[in-house]
Design an enzyme around this catalytic site. Structure first.
Site, mmCIF file in Angstrom:
data_model
loop_
_atom_site.group_PDB
_atom_site.id
_atom_site.type_symbol
_atom_site.label_atom_id
_atom_site.label_comp_id
_atom_site.label_asym_id
_atom_site.label_seq_id
_atom_site.Cartn_x
_atom_site.Cartn_y
_atom_site.Cartn_z
ATOM 1 N N ALA A 10 0.822 -1.224 0.000
ATOM 2 C CA ALA A 10 0.000 0.000 0.000
ATOM 3 C C ALA A 10 0.847 1.263 0.000
ATOM 4 O O ALA A 10 0.619 2.181 0.768
ATOM 5 C CB ALA A 10 -0.949 0.002 1.192
ATOM 6 N N TYR A 43 13.008 -7.620 0.215
ATOM 7 C CA TYR A 43 13.023 -8.060 -1.190
ATOM 8 C C TYR A 43 13.038 -6.933 -2.205
ATOM 9 O O TYR A 43 13.232 -7.178 -3.398
ATOM 10 C CB TYR A 43 11.866 -9.031 -1.467
ATOM 11 C CG TYR A 43 10.491 -8.391 -1.539
ATOM 12 C CD1 TYR A 43 9.844 -7.960 -0.397
ATOM 13 C CD2 TYR A 43 9.859 -8.219 -2.764
ATOM 14 C CE1 TYR A 43 8.610 -7.364 -0.468
ATOM 15 C CE2 TYR A 43 8.601 -7.628 -2.843
ATOM 16 C CZ TYR A 43 7.984 -7.207 -1.685
ATOM 17 O OH TYR A 43 6.758 -6.618 -1.762
ATOM 18 N N GLY A 90 -4.224 -10.750 -6.069
ATOM 19 C CA GLY A 90 -4.264 -10.708 -7.542
ATOM 20 C C GLY A 90 -3.573 -11.929 -8.129
ATOM 21 O O GLY A 90 -2.616 -12.436 -7.553
ATOM 22 N N ASP A 91 -4.057 -12.388 -9.287
ATOM 23 C CA ASP A 91 -3.518 -13.627 -9.852
ATOM 24 C C ASP A 91 -2.112 -13.468 -10.436
ATOM 25 O O ASP A 91 -1.507 -14.434 -10.889
ATOM 26 C CB ASP A 91 -4.480 -14.188 -10.913
ATOM 27 C CG ASP A 91 -4.617 -13.263 -12.119
ATOM 28 O OD1 ASP A 91 -4.033 -12.151 -12.097
ATOM 29 O OD2 ASP A 91 -5.317 -13.649 -13.074
ATOM 30 N N THR A 122 -5.635 -6.226 -12.297
ATOM 31 C CA THR A 122 -6.184 -5.026 -12.938
ATOM 32 C C THR A 122 -5.219 -4.538 -14.011
ATOM 33 O O THR A 122 -4.077 -4.189 -13.702
ATOM 34 C CB THR A 122 -6.418 -3.911 -11.888
ATOM 35 O OG1 THR A 122 -7.182 -4.473 -10.827
ATOM 36 C CG2 THR A 122 -7.147 -2.722 -12.492
ATOM 37 N N GLY A 124 -3.400 -2.333 -16.953
ATOM 38 C CA GLY A 124 -3.113 -0.922 -17.264
ATOM 39 C C GLY A 124 -2.593 -0.113 -16.102
ATOM 40 O O GLY A 124 -2.284 1.065 -16.239
ATOM 41 N N ASP A 204 43.445 14.308 -3.415
ATOM 42 C CA ASP A 204 42.507 14.234 -2.281
ATOM 43 C C ASP A 204 43.179 14.839 -1.042
ATOM 44 O O ASP A 204 43.523 14.133 -0.098
ATOM 45 C CB ASP A 204 42.134 12.757 -2.064
ATOM 46 C CG ASP A 204 41.145 12.568 -0.931
ATOM 47 O OD1 ASP A 204 40.455 13.533 -0.570
ATOM 48 O OD2 ASP A 204 41.071 11.435 -0.398
#
Ligand code: SPV
Ligand code: MG
Length: 432
Positions: A10, A43, A90-91, A122, A124, A204
């Site tokens: 989310a 992950y 969702g599949d 879903t 798109g 440096d």
């Protein structure tokens, strides 16, 4: 009422999430498990929004009865507690890296006769697509500055890579590999004094001043969103260090590392070959305190770098300094070594672990580069900095190309060492 479990990150909520919740609602009361930062960082990249923000958003979506935390990518611990009648997802996870997670869900549900419901994905719209678009837009100093502390809270070992211009910043920002079902990438950038100086053709030795360093930084900030750790050399005088801290904090830099040396600056990897003087503990603590006092937020970190092993001042001195710097308010400690073996670093780590109230430990394995991240993590290291590899790798190829053109009096022979013209023209987004 039947119980329905839905797991979600989310982060950027879109209609795909709403469809899942709507579908889940048909089967009973919906309990959403919001993945914690830790679960997500196991992950992939940290989400944009904090856990609290993500939780609040989900709590206020119509159809959600309850929100719980999901502390692991694996659903099973929550499923065992809640024993839902249904899990809805969702599949899209039937194939790809989440396949194994799905298998474990099916196994767990079997134990109490639960069922997995997989509505069609879903089309798109996807979080991956939206994420990429948001990253194109960029970030703000206020968002970026916090990310290092969030990473420290969410991950075991944080992986930082050197960047010295916009292009190398883009490499650190975008380079990814897929491994063990997850995505591996760098967590942030190191603005090295060595590579910033050398890429300008300067030594440096502290000659490249803060204004010029900020210029480099700005080029990097403009094209990236990841957190930055700034190499502040010694930080200069305590009075000057305050200004450095303010400047960096204002730009959204997450941390500065200052080393406990005084006098003419020389790179640490010269060790005792050159004259380098270590600061007194008292002085350096004063500088840390001055930096902390100058801060506007709680987000910025002041990291104290101990040079005792570089200067052969001994392990006891290094530990004594670590204790003192922590007391003075250092938010993390960096221990540096130029040994090819990691023995002294590991000895320090083991003794460091015993310090009460210790803070995250940072290392820079340039000379002991054979040591793996797993080994460092086991010794308690929290941040690993790859301090110079992008610059060091580009130089030999550039030199070879220059020699090849001189040798052959044309560029044809070196073409294969070069990125194609088509690629270079379109490498940077917005080129066409
Ligand atoms: C740098 O990258 O500039 C550092 C690390 O300070 S080292 O070069 O090892 O001193
Ligand atoms: Mg440096």
């Amino acid at each position: 009422m039947k119980k329905v479990y839905v797991g979600m990150s989310a982060d950027i909520v879109h209609t795909g999430h709403l469809n899942i919740i709507k579908e889940a609602r048909k089967y009973g009361e919906v309990i959403v498990g919001v993945l914690t930062d830790k679960a997500i960082a196991s992950y992939k990249r940290l989400p944009f929004l904090s856990l609290e923000e993500r939780k609040t958003i989900i709590e206020n979506i119509k159809g959600v009865s309850e929100v719980v935390l999901q502390e692991t990518l694996d659903y099973v611990p929550n499923l065992k507690k809640i024993k839902p009648d249904y899990v809805v997802h969702g599949d899209d996870w039937r194939t790809g890296p989440q396949w194994e997670t799905r298998e474990r869900v099916l196994q767990a549900l079997k134990e109490w006769g639960g069922e997995l419901i997989e509505p069609g994905y879903t089309q798109g719209i996807s979080s991956t697509m939206l994420n990429a678009q948001v990253r194109e837009v960029g970030t703000t100093p206020g968002i970026r500055i916090r990310v290092l502390r969030r990473l420290l809270a969410a991950k075991g070992l944080i992986r930082i890579m050197e960047a010295h211009n916009g292009l190398t910043g883009l490499i650190v920002e975008k380079t990814q590999i897929k491994k063990n079902g997850g995505i591996k990438e760098f967590d942030g950038m190191w603005l090295s004094s060595l590579t910033d100086s050398v890429s300008k053709g300067k030594p440096d030795i502290g000659f490249v001043d803060l204004t010029s360093r900020m210029n480099t930084l700005n080029n990097i900030l403009e094209v990236t969103t990841k957190p930055v750790i700034f190499d502040g050399d010694s930080g200069g005088l305590a009075d000057h260090f305050k200004f450095m801290v303010r400047t960096l904090e204002r730009e959204g830099i997450s941390a500065v590392i200052i080393e406990d040396k005084v006098g003419a600056k020389r790179n640490s990897l010269f060790g005792t070959e050159v004259k380098q003087t270590q600061d007194t503990i008292e002085n350096f603590c004063e500088k840390i305190r001055a930096g902390k006092d100058a801060l506007v937020t709680d987000d910025f970190m002041i990291i104290a770098r101990i040079e005792s092993l570089i200067l052969k001042a001994g392990m006891d001195d290094a530990i004594k300094r670590a204790e003192a710097y922590i007391k003075a308010g250092a938010d993390a400690i960096m221990i540096h070594s130029k040994e090819k073996k990691a023995d002294e670093i590991f000895e320090f780590c083991r003794r460091y672990k015993k310090i009460v109230n210790n803070v995250p430990l940072v290392v820079v394995p340039s000379t002991y580069s054979h040591i793996t991240e797993e080994e460092l993590e086991k010794e308690g290291v929290r941040i690993v900095i790859y301090a110079n590899q992008l610059l060091r790798s580009s130089y030999p190829v550039m030199k070879k190309v220059a020699e090849s053109i001189l040798e052959h009096r044309r560029a044809w022979e070196c073409d294969e060492m070069c990125i194609s013209i088509k690629e270079i023209l379109t490498l940077i987004p917005g080129s066409k």
